[in-house]
Design a protein around this motif. Structure first.
Motif, PDB file in Angstrom:
ATOM      1  N   ARG A 164      37.236  55.123  -5.488  1.00 19.25           N
ATOM      2  CA  ARG A 164      38.710  55.494  -5.585  1.00 19.25           C
ATOM      3  C   ARG A 164      38.552  56.749  -6.776  1.00 19.25           C
ATOM      4  O   ARG A 164      37.382  56.548  -7.660  1.00 19.25           O
ATOM      5  N   LYS A 165      39.275  58.037  -6.371  1.00 20.03           N
ATOM      6  CA  LYS A 165      38.919  58.998  -6.910  1.00 20.03           C
ATOM      7  C   LYS A 165      39.562  59.292  -8.645  1.00 20.03           C
ATOM      8  O   LYS A 165      40.322  57.884  -8.771  1.00 20.03           O
ATOM      9  N   THR A 166      38.471  59.663  -9.397  1.00 19.19           N
ATOM     10  CA  THR A 166      39.305  59.649 -11.315  1.00 19.19           C
ATOM     11  C   THR A 166      40.602  59.796 -10.884  1.00 19.19           C
ATOM     12  O   THR A 166      41.482  59.319 -12.119  1.00 19.19           O
ATOM     13  N   GLU A 167      41.618  60.944  -9.894  1.00 22.71           N
ATOM     14  CA  GLU A 167      42.676  60.844 -10.582  1.00 22.71           C
ATOM     15  C   GLU A 167      43.470  59.660  -9.307  1.00 22.71           C
ATOM     16  O   GLU A 167      45.021  59.724 -10.076  1.00 22.71           O
ATOM     17  N   HIS A 168      42.731  58.760  -9.016  1.00 24.09           N
ATOM     18  CA  HIS A 168      43.648  57.850  -8.286  1.00 24.09           C
ATOM     19  C   HIS A 168      43.648  56.235  -8.230  1.00 24.09           C
ATOM     20  O   HIS A 168      43.273  55.586  -7.662  1.00 24.09           O
ATOM     21  N   LEU A 169      43.565  55.785 -10.077  1.00 22.46           N
ATOM     22  CA  LEU A 169      42.468  54.419 -10.220  1.00 22.46           C
ATOM     23  C   LEU A 169      43.778  54.238 -10.570  1.00 22.46           C
ATOM     24  O   LEU A 169      43.554  52.654 -10.385  1.00 22.46           O
ATOM     25  N   GLN A 170      45.488  54.460 -10.169  1.00 17.57           N
ATOM     26  CA  GLN A 170      45.925  53.654 -10.745  1.00 17.57           C
ATOM     27  C   GLN A 170      46.415  52.583  -9.171  1.00 17.57           C
ATOM     28  O   GLN A 170      46.145  53.104  -8.329  1.00 17.57           O
ATOM     29  N   TRP A 171      47.375  52.223  -9.439  1.00 22.41           N
ATOM     30  CA  TRP A 171      47.723  51.016  -7.682  1.00 22.41           C
ATOM     31  C   TRP A 171      49.070  51.428  -7.370  1.00 22.41           C
ATOM     32  O   TRP A 171      49.868  51.519  -6.562  1.00 22.41           O
ATOM     33  N   HIS A 172      50.066  51.762  -8.706  1.00 18.67           N
ATOM     34  CA  HIS A 172      51.628  52.276  -8.076  1.00 18.67           C
ATOM     35  C   HIS A 172      51.584  53.845  -7.724  1.00 18.67           C
ATOM     36  O   HIS A 172      50.349  54.138  -8.762  1.00 18.67           O
ATOM     37  N   VAL A 202      27.811  69.787 -13.336  1.00 17.76           N
ATOM     38  CA  VAL A 202      27.631  68.299 -12.862  1.00 17.76           C
ATOM     39  C   VAL A 202      27.963  67.449 -14.144  1.00 17.76           C
ATOM     40  O   VAL A 202      28.696  66.669 -14.090  1.00 17.76           O
ATOM     41  N   GLY A 203      28.192  67.673 -15.647  1.00 17.18           N
ATOM     42  CA  GLY A 203      28.074  66.783 -16.765  1.00 17.18           C
ATOM     43  C   GLY A 203      29.706  66.256 -16.960  1.00 17.18           C
ATOM     44  O   GLY A 203      29.694  65.537 -17.283  1.00 17.18           O
ATOM     45  N   TYR A 204      30.716  67.847 -16.930  1.00 14.49           N
ATOM     46  CA  TYR A 204      31.938  67.448 -16.692  1.00 14.49           C
ATOM     47  C   TYR A 204      32.516  65.960 -15.693  1.00 14.49           C
ATOM     48  O   TYR A 204      33.332  64.750 -16.660  1.00 14.49           O
ATOM     49  N   PRO A 205      32.642  66.907 -14.484  1.00 18.88           N
ATOM     50  CA  PRO A 205      33.015  66.016 -13.542  1.00 18.88           C
ATOM     51  C   PRO A 205      32.001  63.920 -13.360  1.00 18.88           C
ATOM     52  O   PRO A 205      33.345  63.848 -14.106  1.00 18.88           O
ATOM     53  N   VAL A 206      31.708  64.225 -14.012  1.00 18.93           N
ATOM     54  CA  VAL A 206      30.834  62.625 -14.825  1.00 18.93           C
ATOM     55  C   VAL A 206      31.118  62.373 -15.993  1.00 18.93           C
ATOM     56  O   VAL A 206      31.924  60.577 -15.478  1.00 18.93           O
ATOM     57  N   ALA A 207      31.454  63.250 -16.969  1.00 19.80           N
ATOM     58  CA  ALA A 207      32.172  62.650 -17.966  1.00 19.80           C
ATOM     59  C   ALA A 207      32.403  62.101 -17.955  1.00 19.80           C
ATOM     60  O   ALA A 207      33.222  60.691 -18.948  1.00 19.80           O
ATOM     61  N   ILE A 208      33.733  62.997 -16.999  1.00 19.96           N
ATOM     62  CA  ILE A 208      35.352  62.720 -17.261  1.00 19.96           C
ATOM     63  C   ILE A 208      35.445  61.452 -15.970  1.00 19.96           C
ATOM     64  O   ILE A 208      36.411  60.969 -16.594  1.00 19.96           O
TER      65      ILE A 208
END
Length: 853
Positions: A509-517, A566-572
């Protein structure tokens, strides 16, 4: 990256050449790379002297640019800058780097060859870009990352540079045109260029594009679709932009919505309704003709056809039959313009492409006739799955085919623009399937604003160069080798492991797609049950901890690059998951009689961390160099119809509109008599199998068969048939065997999780078959298709999964069994298999694998 080397009459050489210093073995002895300072070899820099770089007579400007970049790179590594000469040095015995447009390479497309003797290092090219690629390849060999400027990757310093002696095979690209589309630049590249890097232009101008074009050459790319959103002034209207592309030898194209190199959003000045070929043919033709007349210099790829002003259907025709007739008339008229102004009487001499994006692909499949010499660029579905593949008959077209692929996307059902999470294994699987089916003319990747897709962009372009000699292990090795190149050999394995885990978490599940609606629809709770949520939060916490530990060990000069790549995408990823799922848990707490306070506070704190991380990127990284380059969420608030809003409503007592509760704890895995390592056991009424963990593989005599691609799928070992062009019949079908053991006498349902790929044969579905204990094959149909307004399609691409189910006709008796997975259609990608004996409970990812170690 790691691919098989092309055979060209000379010994094969290692293809992955990223480390600043690599040991030279007997097998690698003819690769041109750094050797120890005490070894004999070509003296690129010795005793404080750098070997001069000799330009060829009448050097094209891109060769001069590349040569001066090489001189700067040598200086950055060694501290000594070589001269760039236009005539041989007076001392003929002086070691030198010779740049040559080699007659023996003439006729090859963008080919180069490196060779070295004790006195001369020769970089030979077949043409201007081939020579430039060879020059930038030498920069790679001495340890300069393609991302040295764009991600502030430092170089390892060497006071002396000696290169080993030898002659390499000719290297050249598998795909002719390879490039990027700068898109959705509103929240990154445009504000950064306009406010930080190029404020004198207040837009994306030639200074910015010079950096973009240098990056493309370092990545062995040759084509650009320039930025074109409403916030950006049209590329061709900014003085110096097109001339800069020509200086760098970059081929200018335009997207599916910008025919004839026209950026409609800022160039079409008349009412939008007048952009209608049926009622304003003369006006539209004159608009296109103006740009054709302007492009008498440089190289272009004109997109033919027509859609709306922006990313929308064509205006005017009311039926598909009318649309097809209108488009075919437009093709004729556009090619007449090209023939008259650029083609010397032959339109085929002018570079053209046709991109049947979104609704236009339906028109093509309904009979739209595209000129035979024009490459057709198949689109993906905006989520990384290629929608169309050429048939045997289509592959006879002289123009060939290409692919327009997404590493970033603004649109339905939910955008993904923020961080770089596209798994290289998915890119490899989809693009190699396309390549095998003839997509070898043009590969374009939607790279967003570049700074959110560095790794994906590089792998895509590297594969475009190497598609004729790659292997399924290439994606995993890419992560390892680029980690070694950018952060040192000692950090290669831990950094590659972090990136692999980052991809796995975001593929589920992508970081931008965590919602189900979906956007602008009522809230729906997550399908993850509470135990899955806690496991996911633990996974991202451990990922963040490991990333921070590596960052702390790196030298100070490498930490900015590590944060960006690496660090920013992981931390986000960690913060976004905390923000979303702590809110979900708080809502479940309130509904189930627990205090929601701790989870609510954690969600609020995580939201604050996302903003703080973005501020750190914009304000502090590289001394403020990247101010305005990143937006929290990746998208502005004005695009709510495509924007994620993953926060659950505030906790409310009672109610059941919450995530599922955790199921009962699973029992221990028992080992029945006769079971061996790698066998699968029944546990709690089910058997769970990761598809890559087969016991036996049964290939066809030609060698074709199922292959596991490391890093593909949620399991990280999904299987597909390679090559995808193999002919499959009931009597000639490769298969995989899985040994499993049951203890329950119960009817069984087979649940197969697959990636939501598209059929290889237009109009056909995707199928596979299974056999239990040597019984007859049982067929399963896979749900496929591109339906952008369908909630079912949205669920498939947001979860990167689809499911095929089958009730087994016979009850499974307790004991040992064999499941055989049989190929029917080669486009199928199988990730997980569950044999449900009545024990499967609702969950998102399904039961854990029940495999004996």
């Amino acid at each position: 990256m790691t691919h098989r080397k092309r055979i060209s009459g000379k010994p094969a050489l290692t293809a992955w050449l990223f480390l600043a210093v690599l040991p030279v073995t007997a097998d690698e002895g003819r690769r041109i790379g750094i050797v120890s300072e005490s070894a004999t070899g070509f003296p690129l820099v010795t005793g404080g002297n750098a070997a001069p770089i000799l330009l060829p007579a009448g050097a094209p400007e891109v060769v001069e640019i590349a040569a001066r970049d090489l001189a700067a790179d040598i200086s950055g590594v060694s501290g000594f800058k070589p001269e760039v000469l236009t005539a041989p040095p007076a001392d003929k015995t002086c070691p030198r780097v010779e740049l040559v447009l080699a007659p023996d390479l003439a006729g090859r497309w963008e080919a180069f060859r490196l060779s070295a003797t004790p006195g001369v290092l020769t970089i030979a090219g077949s043409d201007k870009r081939g020579l430039a690629f060879g020059i930038y390849e030498l920069s790679r060999r001495i340890g300069v990352s393609p991302w040295h400027w764009w991600a502030d990757v430092p170089v390892a310093r060497h006071s002396e540079l000696r290169l080993n002696i030898g002659e390499e095979p000719i290297d050249q690209p598998a795909v002719k045109y390879r490039g990027i589309f700068i898109n959705d630049e509103d929240w990154g590249l445009h504000p950064w260029a306009a406010k930080t890097f190029e404020p004198e232009v207040k837009d994306i101008g030639p200074k910015t594009y010079a950096r973009v074009f240098e990056l493309l050459l370092r990545l062995r790319a040759n084509t650009i679709w320039p930025a074109m959103h409403e916030c950006t002034k049209a590329f061709h209207l900014i003085p110096g932009n097109a001339a800069m592309a020509d200086r760098y030898g970059i081929v200018l194209g335009s997207s599916h919505a910008e025919p004839m190199l026209r950026s409609n959003t800022s160039e079409w000045k008349k009412p939008k309704d007048d952009y209608n070929y049926l009622k304003n043919r003369d006006g539209v033709l004159a608009y296109w003709e103006q740009r054709v007349k302007e492009r008498t210099a440089g190289e272009s790829l004109f997109t033919i056809g027509m859609r709306g002003i922006h990313d929308s259907p064509i205006v005017g025709p009311r039926t598909q039959v009318e649309r097809i007739a209108t488009l075919e008339r437009i093709f004729t008229d556009q090619r007449d313009l090209l023939e008259r102004h650029l083609g010397s009487g032959d339109a085929a001499r002018v570079g053209q492409v046709f991109v049947p994006y979104k609704e236009v692909l339906d028109d093509y499949d309904a009979g739209l006739r595209v000129p035979d010499d024009v490459p057709i660029i198949w689109p993906d579905d905006n989520f990384g799955y290629v929608r169309r593949f050429a048939s045997d008959a289509e592959r006879r077209r002289s123009g060939g085919f290409g692919v327009y692929y997404h590493a970033s996307y603004l649109g339905a059902p939910i955008s993904w623009l923020w961080i770089d999470t596209l798994p290289p294994a998915l890119v490899w699987s989809e693009m190699m399937r396309a390549y095998e089916h003839g997509a070898r003319s043009v590969w374009i990747v939607n790279a967003g604003d570049i700074k959110n897709t560095e790794r994906s962009t590089e792998f895509f372009l590297d594969l475009a160069w190497n598609a004729d000699r790659t292997v399924p292990e290439a994606p995993a090795r890419f992560l390892l080798e680029t980690a070694a190149r950018d952060f040192g050999q000692e950090n290669a394995e831990p950094v590659a492991d972090i990136l692999a885990r980052l991809h796995a978490i975001n593929f589920a599940r992508k970081t931008e797609h965590l919602q189900w609606h979906l956007p602008l629809t009522p809230y729906q709770p997550t399908q993850l049950h509470e135990a899955e949520i806690l496991q996911r939060l633990d996974d991202v916490a451990r990922l963040l901890k490991d990333s921070e530990a590596i960052a702390a060990k790196l030298p100070a000069q490498a930490r900015d690059a590590f944060f960006q790549l690496v660090g920013y995408p992981v931390a986000i990823t960690a913060a976004a998951n905390e923000a979303c799922f702590r809110a979900e848990l708080a809502r479940a707490d309130a509904a189930r009689g627990r205090s929601p306070d701790a989870n609510s506070r954690a969600a609020d704190e995580a939201r604050g961390r996302m903003n703080a991380l973005t501020d750190h990127y914009n304000l502090e990284i590289a001394g403020g160099k990247w101010r305005h380059i990143v937006t929290t969420g990746g998208i502005g608030k004005q695009w709510k119809r495509y924007q994620a809003d993953p926060a659950a409503p505030r906790p409310e007592p009672g109610g059941d509109h919450v995530c599922p509760p955790a199921p009962p704890l699973v029992s221990a895995l028992s080992k029945p008599q006769g079971a061996g390592p790698g066998d699968f056991m029944e546990r709690d009424g089910l058997v769970s199998i990761h598809a890559g963990h087969f016991a036996a593989r049964n290939d066809l005599p030609c060698g074709a068969g199922w292959r596991s691609i490391p890093g593909l799928g949620r399991s990280g070992a999904a299987v597909t048939v390679l090559p995808s062009t193999v002919t499959l019949t009931p009597d000639a079908a490769p298969s995989l065997d899985y040994r499993f053991h049951t203890t329950t006498d119960h009817a069984a349902t087979l649940r197969v999780r697959l990636l939501p790929t598209h059929p290889l044969v237009t109009g056909h579905g995707l199928r596979l078959a299974v056999s239990i204990d040597g019984g007859p094959p049982l067929s399963l149909a896979v749900t496929t298709g591109f339906h952008p307004k369908s909630k079912e399609w949205a669920d498939r691409v947001l979860s990167n999964a689809t499911e095929a189910t089958l009730k087994l006709p016979n009850t499974l008796k307790p004991g040992a069994h064999n499941l055989r997975l049989i190929a029917v259609d080669a486009g199928v990608v199988v990730d997980k298999i569950v044999i449900d004996l009545g024990g499967v409970k609702p969950s998102y990812d399904g039961p854990a694998e029940t495999r004996l170690p």
